[in-house]
Design a protein around this motif. Structure first.
Motif, PDB file in Angstrom:
ATOM      1  N   MET A 194      -2.909  11.461  -5.733  1.00  8.68           N
ATOM      2  CA  MET A 194      -1.763  11.172  -6.597  1.00  8.68           C
ATOM      3  C   MET A 194      -1.953  11.983  -7.873  1.00  8.68           C
ATOM      4  O   MET A 194      -2.411  11.458  -8.899  1.00  8.68           O
ATOM      5  CB  MET A 194      -1.670   9.676  -6.868  1.00  8.68           C
ATOM      6  CG  MET A 194      -1.590   8.839  -5.605  1.00  8.68           C
ATOM      7  SD  MET A 194      -1.197   7.098  -5.910  1.00  8.68           S
ATOM      8  CE  MET A 194       0.548   7.207  -6.343  1.00  8.68           C
TER       9      MET A 194
ATOM     10  N   PHE B 119       1.249   3.672  -3.059  1.00 12.25           N
ATOM     11  CA  PHE B 119       0.254   4.687  -3.389  1.00 12.25           C
ATOM     12  C   PHE B 119       0.311   5.882  -2.445  1.00 12.25           C
ATOM     13  O   PHE B 119      -0.641   6.663  -2.362  1.00 12.25           O
ATOM     14  CB  PHE B 119      -1.131   4.050  -3.418  1.00 12.25           C
ATOM     15  CG  PHE B 119      -1.292   3.081  -4.558  1.00 12.25           C
ATOM     16  CD1 PHE B 119      -1.642   3.517  -5.814  1.00 12.25           C
ATOM     17  CD2 PHE B 119      -1.038   1.726  -4.375  1.00 12.25           C
ATOM     18  CE1 PHE B 119      -1.760   2.643  -6.880  1.00 12.25           C
ATOM     19  CE2 PHE B 119      -1.151   0.829  -5.433  1.00 12.25           C
ATOM     20  CZ  PHE B 119      -1.512   1.292  -6.686  1.00 12.25           C
TER      21      PHE B 119
ATOM     22  N   ILE C 160      -6.607   3.482  -2.126  1.00 16.54           N
ATOM     23  CA  ILE C 160      -5.840   4.710  -2.293  1.00 16.54           C
ATOM     24  C   ILE C 160      -6.479   5.777  -1.425  1.00 16.54           C
ATOM     25  O   ILE C 160      -7.654   6.108  -1.591  1.00 16.54           O
ATOM     26  CB  ILE C 160      -5.799   5.147  -3.764  1.00 16.54           C
ATOM     27  CG1 ILE C 160      -5.155   4.050  -4.631  1.00 16.54           C
ATOM     28  CG2 ILE C 160      -5.020   6.457  -3.922  1.00 16.54           C
ATOM     29  CD1 ILE C 160      -5.151   4.350  -6.111  1.00 16.54           C
TER      30      ILE C 160
ATOM     31  N   SER D  53       0.823  -1.213   0.000  1.00 15.51           N
ATOM     32  CA  SER D  53       0.000   0.000   0.000  1.00 15.51           C
ATOM     33  C   SER D  53       0.853   1.258   0.000  1.00 15.51           C
ATOM     34  O   SER D  53       0.401   2.323  -0.434  1.00 15.51           O
ATOM     35  CB  SER D  53      -0.929  -0.005   1.216  1.00 15.51           C
ATOM     36  OG  SER D  53      -0.170  -0.066   2.421  1.00 15.51           O
TER      37      SER D  53
END
Length: 253
Positions: free
Chosen positions: A195, A169, A191, A166
């Motif tokens: 991003m 992300f 997420i 994880s």
């Protein structure tokens, strides 16, 4: 007291690499990498304008077979290290973690049948980590997610297993993520952070299962390419897909 390094240090490091080359079909390094000339004039080597230290080593596409010596970790001004499309094998020495200024690491299309080392986290300026097609095994190190400047992460066409960390992300600078052609399992990671730069996610041809998190596209405003074919995913495509750059989005391949 830190050891003093200079261009001679760089020369010794490159000569150590030359000694670790088992096969050089065109004799390029054998004939060109000579102590009778400056390292800055050697094939595949670039130096800084002012200090004349080695800043880039690119020996891609030369058909070389060999191993990586620990002495390469002494190239303290190195920003680019590329050996793409050769037949290097063996280990990735931990001494490479000393390359604190490294920005570009391209070892694609070689024969490193090993686990991806955890020491990549020691390269704080790394922007491109390219390890495609090497037969890497084991899990993706969680520590890769701590490379805060990473823009491109290509681990495709290996034999990686386990779940997707994880932490990957959490890298807000990431633009391209390619884990395709591995043996990854588990669900698509949730997420929870924006991003803004990520425009390519390729997780095709793995063993991922379950559905996509309902909020996945809330944090991917620039996503244009999402490749998920060759998995065992099920469920509906989240409606938040409409929040992406829909005019250029190709959600499945």
């Amino acid at each position: 007291m830190a050891a003093v390094t200079n261009v001679t240090t760089d020369q010794f490091a490159l000569l150590a690499l030359k000694e670790h080359i088992k096969h050089d079909p065109s004799n390029l390094l054998a004939n060109n990498w000579s102590t009778t000339s400056s390292v800055c004039s050697w094939i595949g080597v670039a130096c800084g304008v002012r200090n004349r230290r080695v800043t880039a080593l690119n020996i891609s596409y030369l058909g070389l077979t060999g191993t990586i010596p620990p002495q390469l970790g002494n190239l303290s001004f190195l920003a680019v290290l590329a050996i793409r499309n050769n037949s290097f094998f063996g280990s990735l020495p931990e001494e490479l973690s000393h390359l604190r200024g490294l920005k570009y690491f391209d070892f694609r299309f070689n024969n490193f049948h090993i686990e991806i080392p955890s020491w990549f986290v020691s390269l704080p300026r790394l922007q491109h980590l390219l390890l495609k097609h090497n037969s890497f095994v084991g899990k993706i190190p969680e520590t890769i997610g701590y490379l805060s400047l990473l823009q491109e992460l290509d681990l495709s066409d290996n034999q990686l297993s386990g779940t997707i960390p994880s932490s990957i992300f959490n890298i807000s600078s990431l633009e391209i993520l390619d884990f395709s052609g591995n043996q990854l399992s588990g669900s698509f990671p949730s997420i929870a952070f924006n991003m803004p730069s990520l425009f390519v996610i390729d997780l095709s041809d793995n063993g991922l299962s379950g559905g996509l998190p309902s909020n996945i596209f809330n944090y991917l405003p620039s996503l244009k390419f999402l490749f998920l074919s060759g998995n065992m995913l099920d469920g509906e495509i989240p409606s938040t897909l409409s929040k992406c750059n829909r005019w250029n989005l190709y959600p499945y391949r």
